[in-house]
Design a protein around this motif. Structure first.
Motif, PDB file in Angstrom:
ATOM      1  N   ILE A  46      30.336  41.489  36.082  1.00  0.00           N
ATOM      2  CA  ILE A  46      30.972  40.578  36.992  1.00  0.00           C
ATOM      3  C   ILE A  46      31.482  39.537  36.523  1.00  0.00           C
ATOM      4  CG2 ILE A  46      29.997  39.492  39.162  1.00  0.00           C
ATOM      5  CD1 ILE A  46      30.129  42.585  39.580  1.00  0.00           C
ATOM      6  N   VAL A  47      30.907  38.807  35.672  1.00  0.00           N
ATOM      7  CA  VAL A  47      31.219  37.701  35.104  1.00  0.00           C
ATOM      8  C   VAL A  47      32.686  37.778  34.353  1.00  0.00           C
ATOM      9  CG1 VAL A  47      30.580  35.785  33.280  1.00  0.00           C
ATOM     10  CG2 VAL A  47      28.850  36.613  34.890  1.00  0.00           C
ATOM     11  N   THR A  48      32.815  38.629  33.710  1.00  0.00           N
ATOM     12  CA  THR A  48      34.121  39.089  32.963  1.00  0.00           C
ATOM     13  C   THR A  48      35.128  39.105  34.062  1.00  0.00           C
ATOM     14  OG1 THR A  48      33.106  40.203  31.038  1.00  0.00           O
ATOM     15  CG2 THR A  48      35.291  40.659  31.551  1.00  0.00           C
ATOM     16  N   LEU A  49      35.168  39.781  35.036  1.00  0.00           N
ATOM     17  CA  LEU A  49      35.974  40.378  36.172  1.00  0.00           C
ATOM     18  C   LEU A  49      36.136  38.694  36.675  1.00  0.00           C
ATOM     19  CD1 LEU A  49      34.574  43.432  38.044  1.00  0.00           C
ATOM     20  CD2 LEU A  49      36.538  43.338  36.569  1.00  0.00           C
ATOM     21  N   TYR A  50      35.274  37.998  37.069  1.00  0.00           N
ATOM     22  CA  TYR A  50      35.547  36.624  37.700  1.00  0.00           C
ATOM     23  C   TYR A  50      36.584  36.043  36.792  1.00  0.00           C
ATOM     24  CZ  TYR A  50      34.895  32.062  39.380  1.00  0.00           C
ATOM     25  OH  TYR A  50      35.083  30.855  39.972  1.00  0.00           O
ATOM     26  N   LEU A  51      36.039  35.789  35.337  1.00  0.00           N
ATOM     27  CA  LEU A  51      36.976  35.060  34.476  1.00  0.00           C
ATOM     28  C   LEU A  51      38.480  35.591  34.376  1.00  0.00           C
ATOM     29  CD1 LEU A  51      34.234  34.602  31.542  1.00  0.00           C
ATOM     30  CD2 LEU A  51      35.063  32.877  33.269  1.00  0.00           C
ATOM     31  N   LEU A  52      38.430  36.903  34.389  1.00  0.00           N
ATOM     32  CA  LEU A  52      39.876  37.606  34.256  1.00  0.00           C
ATOM     33  C   LEU A  52      40.530  37.049  35.486  1.00  0.00           C
ATOM     34  CD1 LEU A  52      39.056  40.881  32.350  1.00  0.00           C
ATOM     35  CD2 LEU A  52      40.133  39.040  31.515  1.00  0.00           C
ATOM     36  N   ALA A  53      40.156  37.237  36.611  1.00  0.00           N
ATOM     37  CA  ALA A  53      40.656  36.796  37.972  1.00  0.00           C
ATOM     38  C   ALA A  53      41.149  35.465  37.759  1.00  0.00           C
ATOM     39  CB  ALA A  53      39.969  37.205  39.064  1.00  0.00           C
ATOM     40  N   GLN A  54      40.482  34.604  37.503  1.00  0.00           N
ATOM     41  CA  GLN A  54      40.604  33.230  37.167  1.00  0.00           C
ATOM     42  C   GLN A  54      41.870  32.800  36.417  1.00  0.00           C
ATOM     43  OE1 GLN A  54      37.095  31.097  35.969  1.00  0.00           O
ATOM     44  NE2 GLN A  54      37.148  29.987  38.169  1.00  0.00           N
ATOM     45  N   ALA A  55      41.919  34.036  35.261  1.00  0.00           N
ATOM     46  CA  ALA A  55      43.035  33.788  34.139  1.00  0.00           C
ATOM     47  C   ALA A  55      44.409  34.269  34.934  1.00  0.00           C
ATOM     48  CB  ALA A  55      42.683  34.405  32.946  1.00  0.00           C
ATOM     49  N   LEU A  56      44.122  35.206  35.755  1.00  0.00           N
ATOM     50  CA  LEU A  56      45.313  35.824  36.481  1.00  0.00           C
ATOM     51  C   LEU A  56      45.958  35.072  37.696  1.00  0.00           C
ATOM     52  CD1 LEU A  56      44.620  39.627  36.301  1.00  0.00           C
ATOM     53  CD2 LEU A  56      46.605  38.315  35.364  1.00  0.00           C
ATOM     54  N   ASP A  57      44.827  34.061  38.132  1.00  0.00           N
ATOM     55  CA  ASP A  57      44.981  33.383  39.387  1.00  0.00           C
ATOM     56  C   ASP A  57      45.230  34.316  40.640  1.00  0.00           C
ATOM     57  OD1 ASP A  57      45.192  30.895  40.686  1.00  0.00           O
ATOM     58  OD2 ASP A  57      47.541  30.864  40.741  1.00  0.00           O
ATOM     59  N   VAL A  58      44.280  35.113  40.544  1.00  0.00           N
ATOM     60  CA  VAL A  58      43.670  35.983  41.593  1.00  0.00           C
ATOM     61  C   VAL A  58      42.487  35.976  42.124  1.00  0.00           C
ATOM     62  CG1 VAL A  58      45.700  37.625  41.019  1.00  0.00           C
ATOM     63  CG2 VAL A  58      43.341  38.039  40.413  1.00  0.00           C
ATOM     64  N   ASP A  59      42.084  36.464  43.136  1.00  0.00           N
ATOM     65  CA  ASP A  59      40.833  36.779  43.882  1.00  0.00           C
ATOM     66  C   ASP A  59      40.309  37.877  43.042  1.00  0.00           C
ATOM     67  OD1 ASP A  59      38.388  37.707  45.316  1.00  0.00           O
ATOM     68  OD2 ASP A  59      39.226  36.143  47.143  1.00  0.00           O
ATOM     69  N   HIS A  60      38.879  37.488  42.552  1.00  0.00           N
ATOM     70  CA  HIS A  60      38.199  38.756  41.916  1.00  0.00           C
ATOM     71  C   HIS A  60      37.958  39.997  42.481  1.00  0.00           C
ATOM     72  CE1 HIS A  60      35.046  36.940  44.033  1.00  0.00           C
ATOM     73  NE2 HIS A  60      34.558  37.938  44.064  1.00  0.00           N
ATOM     74  N   VAL A  61      38.165  40.070  43.927  1.00  0.00           N
ATOM     75  CA  VAL A  61      38.033  41.347  44.506  1.00  0.00           C
ATOM     76  C   VAL A  61      39.285  42.156  44.509  1.00  0.00           C
ATOM     77  CG1 VAL A  61      37.854  42.292  47.068  1.00  0.00           C
ATOM     78  CG2 VAL A  61      36.473  40.156  46.368  1.00  0.00           C
ATOM     79  N   ASP A  62      40.307  41.538  44.291  1.00  0.00           N
ATOM     80  CA  ASP A  62      41.560  42.163  43.797  1.00  0.00           C
ATOM     81  C   ASP A  62      41.343  43.044  42.564  1.00  0.00           C
ATOM     82  OD1 ASP A  62      42.920  40.758  45.824  1.00  0.00           O
ATOM     83  OD2 ASP A  62      43.825  39.372  44.612  1.00  0.00           O
TER      84      ASP A  62
END
Length: 71
Positions: A46-62
């Motif tokens: 979950i933490v990895t998904l959150y960090l990757l979403a931040q790097a992509l500037d998208v919502d982690h749910v995407d």
């Protein structure tokens, strides 16, 4: 789930016009890890998904949103 996340991650990355190498710099994850993720070979936390979403500037749910190929 790994394949779904990989498809979403690859699609969002391409839509943002970002290479795996650029995203590796932004996120702190290796390009090899990101490639494995896109190919459904990695099981991100979950933490990895959150960090990757931040790097992509998208919502982690995407990253976990169902798509037409989801079965």
């Amino acid at each position: 789930m790994r394949k779904l996340v990989g498809r979403n991650f690859a699609r969002l990355r391409r839509e943002k016009g970002v290479t795996q190498e650029d995203l590796a710099v932004r996120s702190g994850f290796s390009q090899q890890y990101l490639s494995g993720l896109e190919h459904g070979k990695r099981n991100p936390t979950i933490v990895t998904l959150y960090l990757l979403a931040q790097a992509l500037d998208v919502d982690h749910v995407d990253l976990v949103r169902s798509d037409s190929q989801d079965s």
